[in-house]
Motif scaffolding. Structure first.
Motif, PDB file in Angstrom:
ATOM      1  N   THR A 153      -5.100  -0.688  -2.889  1.00  0.00           N
ATOM      2  CA  THR A 153      -5.076   0.709  -2.505  1.00  0.00           C
ATOM      3  C   THR A 153      -6.278   1.027  -2.973  1.00  0.00           C
ATOM      4  O   THR A 153      -7.276   1.760  -2.047  1.00  0.00           O
ATOM      5  CB  THR A 153      -4.099   1.541  -3.131  1.00  0.00           C
ATOM      6  OG1 THR A 153      -2.727   1.109  -2.721  1.00  0.00           O
ATOM      7  CG2 THR A 153      -4.417   3.136  -2.875  1.00  0.00           C
TER       8      THR A 153
ATOM      9  N   VAL B 194       0.957  -1.350  -0.046  1.00  0.00           N
ATOM     10  CA  VAL B 194      -0.033  -0.199  -0.120  1.00  0.00           C
ATOM     11  C   VAL B 194       1.050   0.941  -0.096  1.00  0.00           C
ATOM     12  O   VAL B 194       2.108   1.165   0.362  1.00  0.00           O
ATOM     13  CB  VAL B 194      -1.027   0.137   1.324  1.00  0.00           C
ATOM     14  CG1 VAL B 194      -2.070  -1.014   1.100  1.00  0.00           C
ATOM     15  CG2 VAL B 194      -0.339  -0.161   2.453  1.00  0.00           C
TER      16      VAL B 194
ATOM     17  N   ARG C 105      -0.672  -3.623  -5.741  1.00  0.00           N
ATOM     18  CA  ARG C 105      -0.778  -2.382  -4.828  1.00  0.00           C
ATOM     19  C   ARG C 105      -1.962  -1.712  -5.127  1.00  0.00           C
ATOM     20  O   ARG C 105      -2.432  -0.731  -4.490  1.00  0.00           O
ATOM     21  CB  ARG C 105       0.574  -1.827  -5.049  1.00  0.00           C
ATOM     22  CG  ARG C 105       1.026  -0.522  -4.062  1.00  0.00           C
ATOM     23  CD  ARG C 105       2.317  -0.031  -4.256  1.00  0.00           C
ATOM     24  NE  ARG C 105       2.683   0.957  -3.657  1.00  0.00           N
ATOM     25  CZ  ARG C 105       2.448   2.376  -3.915  1.00  0.00           C
ATOM     26  NH1 ARG C 105       2.157   2.648  -5.047  1.00  0.00           N
ATOM     27  NH2 ARG C 105       2.735   3.355  -2.984  1.00  0.00           N
TER      28      ARG C 105
ATOM     29  N   LEU D  31      -1.207   4.989   3.360  1.00  0.00           N
ATOM     30  CA  LEU D  31      -2.022   4.027   4.210  1.00  0.00           C
ATOM     31  C   LEU D  31      -1.356   3.231   4.923  1.00  0.00           C
ATOM     32  O   LEU D  31      -1.702   2.008   5.164  1.00  0.00           O
ATOM     33  CB  LEU D  31      -2.824   3.079   3.120  1.00  0.00           C
ATOM     34  CG  LEU D  31      -3.790   3.963   2.308  1.00  0.00           C
ATOM     35  CD1 LEU D  31      -4.397   2.958   1.030  1.00  0.00           C
ATOM     36  CD2 LEU D  31      -4.964   4.417   3.022  1.00  0.00           C
TER      37      LEU D  31
END
Length: 631
Positions: free
Chosen positions: A355, A316, A351, A320
């Motif tokens: 996200t 992430v 990723r 985050l």
């Protein structure tokens, strides 16, 4: 210290690292409401050891020998008041044992001790998990701790022993007394901890706190009995969402995060298509202690086909980094290297997908449960806003998630709320940045906006000064600082506009005062102008239209990244009684000279600064007071 010889290794005595000794003293002499934490921490360490063995065995299958199935075994000995936690994981060599159990190579150790000393009893369990000092928690319940270990693939076995009072010993261990592979921890429990030899107590703790570690856990209640399985080692993330209860999610979150709060949000999904992977991610309720550590990365674990690979992959983005959890994929090779992880396009796609799902889940929570989302924002909003600065692709989505305190009231508002209540002719989203909410609310730069009913965002986080420059617009409206450039308020009528005609003489006097101020303050300001943003105060400072706004310039100067500041603009409220009086004192040039310098210093104070020349300020004040009092 006695050292081992090549011919015949003997016992070695060591003194704990200073920070460890201090930590152990606190562990033993502090009172915690939940000492059960020690069992969770030791089981977690055992599971990690099994996962590390599985990973190393990818390259070296012989490490598994004829015992390929990972397991954790708990042995209870009520007669001797002992509990044993044993695993058949990677094990430790002598040097690894000294490094792992005698020192703490973590920057968070001192912070942990400071926090634990400052906090009241009862909060220790949560802190233990947060700061990664889990092994030492066993000294809360044990008078003596023995760790027997043999590293996979090695013949030598070692015994580590300590009473937690400042020193420990490391000695060779006979092969017959050591695990074939892995680690055996024996706790000689103190009188207050004898309940931990109860089968019912131990099984309850394991199922509550460690029920979903990916290694089966078995228990032996009495010597000679067959081990009985109490958890099956099934990975929770492989189950369907409908088959997992909220309580199971909470237990798993606490195990993977090392925290004792409840998750504020759970995101569990399986992605299929071009890339297949499973994600189980949690947004905590409370902030991790190192949330604002500049070197801190995320805490998401990467698994490949249920084999733990690393917790250092960037699954992430940094904004985050408070998210905890894991990603398990079959699309990567089991022997993937750190370099391959960093450059892997597959991980880049994962990723991106993880996200997006987390942000979408936050959007849904904001819509369906505004109160819970607001608590999240108050805890993590300042971190999430970092994405507004460096994640251009998701800027609009992040702006939609953002909440702000404004001049409209004491609560938080979204940009959608702001635009819904904006003036029809309003072309910008106005903001004012500063170091504190109280300072911003008292700023004279807000007066003209407040008088016309124009809402202004009040931004107090340092990152706010940067993302507003990097966020050109939201739903067609640009962001504009009220402390920079012209206010352009003439287009907005005041609700109670007072028509006051100024005589030509009064206009001329104000113009003369402005000209005087320009001359006297030419080394301090770039211009002096009549203000349309001031309604109550006599003066204020604003930044020129181009360049940085006032707050960002201060931050850059404080960080040594800006050597020379731009000269501000001094705005004068021609309708203010003080300005009228000074402008009318045309027969007293010395007074006007002192006055324009004092007005500039007043504007600096209102802007959170000090007078540029404290001595000159004091002398001018003394002269003005003397004249006013006839002294």
């Amino acid at each position: 210290m006695t050292t081992a010889t090549a011919e015949k290794p003997v016992s070695e005595a060591h003194v704990f690292e200073a920070d460890v000794a201090r930590l152990l003293h606190m562990m033993v002499h502090s009172v915690y409401s939940d000492k059960d934490v020690f069992l969770r921490e030791l089981i977690s360490n055992a599971a990690d050891a099994c996962e590390k063995l599985r990973y190393e065995a990818i390259a070296t299958p012989s490490l598994l020998g004829d015992d390929p199935d990972a397991r954790i075994l708990l042995k209870l000995d009520g007669d001797n008041r002992r509990i044993v936690i044993e695993d058949n994981g990677i094990g430790m060599s002598r040097d690894e044992m000294i490094e792992a159990l005698g020192t703490i190579a973590r920057s968070g150790t001192r912070a942990f001790m400071e926090r634990i000393e400052a906090n009241k009893a009862g909060e220790g369990a949560q802190l233990i998990g947060q700061f990664g000092v889990g092994f030492y928690s066993c000294f809360m319940v044990a008078d003596q701790v023995e760790v027997a270990s043999r590293r996979a693939g090695e013949e030598a076995a070692w015994l580590w022993s300590s009473d937690g009072k400042g020193s420990y010993s490391v000695s060779p261990l006979e092969a017959s007394e050591a695990p074939t592979r892995g680690t055996r921890i024996t706790l000689h429990l103190n009188e207050d901890a004898k309940t931990y030899v109860s089968r019912w107590t131990v099984e309850r703790i394991v199922k509550q706190q460690s029920g979903h570690v990916p290694v089966p856990i078995r228990i032996v209640e009495k010597e000679g009995e067959e081990p009985q399985q109490i958890t099956d080692g099934t990975a929770l993330w492989t189950k369907s969402k409908s088959d997992v209860t909220p309580e199971e999610y909470t237990e798993f979150y606490r195990g993977v995060s090392g925290q004792y709060d409840d998750p504020a949000l759970t995101v569990h999904f399986r992605a299929e298509g071009r890339h297949e992977y499973t994600t189980l991610a949690f947004v905590p309720t409370t902030a991790p202690f190192d949330l604002f550590d500049p070197d801190r990365k995320g805490r998401m674990k990467l698994y490949v086909k249920r084999v733990f690979i690393t917790d250092d992959a960037e699954l992430v983005p940094r904004y985050l980094r408070f998210v905890r959890g894991l990603v398990d994929t079959a699309d990567l090779p089991l022997n993937i290297s750190r370099e391959m992880i960093q450059d892997s396009p597959i991980l880049g796609a994962i990723r991106k997908g993880v996200t997006s799902r987390i942000l979408t889940a936050l959007e849904k929570q904001a819509e369906s449960d505004a109160e819970t989302y607001l608590k999240f924002w108050e805890t993590f909003g300042s971190v999430l806003k970092e994405g507004l600065y460096d994640d251009f692709e998701r800027k609009t989505q992040l702006l939609g998630l953002a909440r702000f305190q404004t001049t409209a009231g004491d609560g938080f508002r979204s940009l959608a709320d702001y635009l819904k209540d904006a003036k029809e002719e309003q072309k910008a989203i106005y903001y004012l940045a500063g170091s504190s909410l109280e300072q911003l609310k008292a700023s004279p730069q807000l007066e003209g906006f407040r008088a016309r009913g124009i809402e202004v965002l009040l931004l107090t986080d340092p990152i706010d000064n940067f993302w507003v420059m990097n966020a050109p617009e939201f739903e067609g409206k640009s962001f504009k600082s009220v402390s920079q450039g012209a206010a352009d308020l003439a287009q907005f009528a005041k609700p109670e506009e007072k028509a006051e005609e100024k005589t030509p003489e009064a206009k001329a006097e104000v113009a003369s005062l402005i000209a005087l101020a320009k001359e006297k303050l030419k080394d301090e300001v770039s211009d002096v102008i009549n203000s349309d943003r001031l309604t109550e105060s006599a003066v204020c400072l604003v930044a020129p239209e181009t360049g940085y706004d006032r707050q960002l310039e201060k931050l850059l100067q404080g960080a040594g990244q800006l050597k020379t500041a731009t000269k501000p603009i001094l705005e004068i409220n021609a309708d203010h009684p003080l300005i009228k009086a000074i402008a009318g004192a045309t027969g007293n040039p010395a007074l006007q000279d002192d006055a324009v310098h004092l007005l500039y210093d007043q504007a600096r104070v209102l802007d959170g600064d000090k007078p540029t020349d404290p001595r000159g300020f004091a002398e001018r004040m003394a002269r003005v007071f003397s004249k006013a009092l006839g002294a």
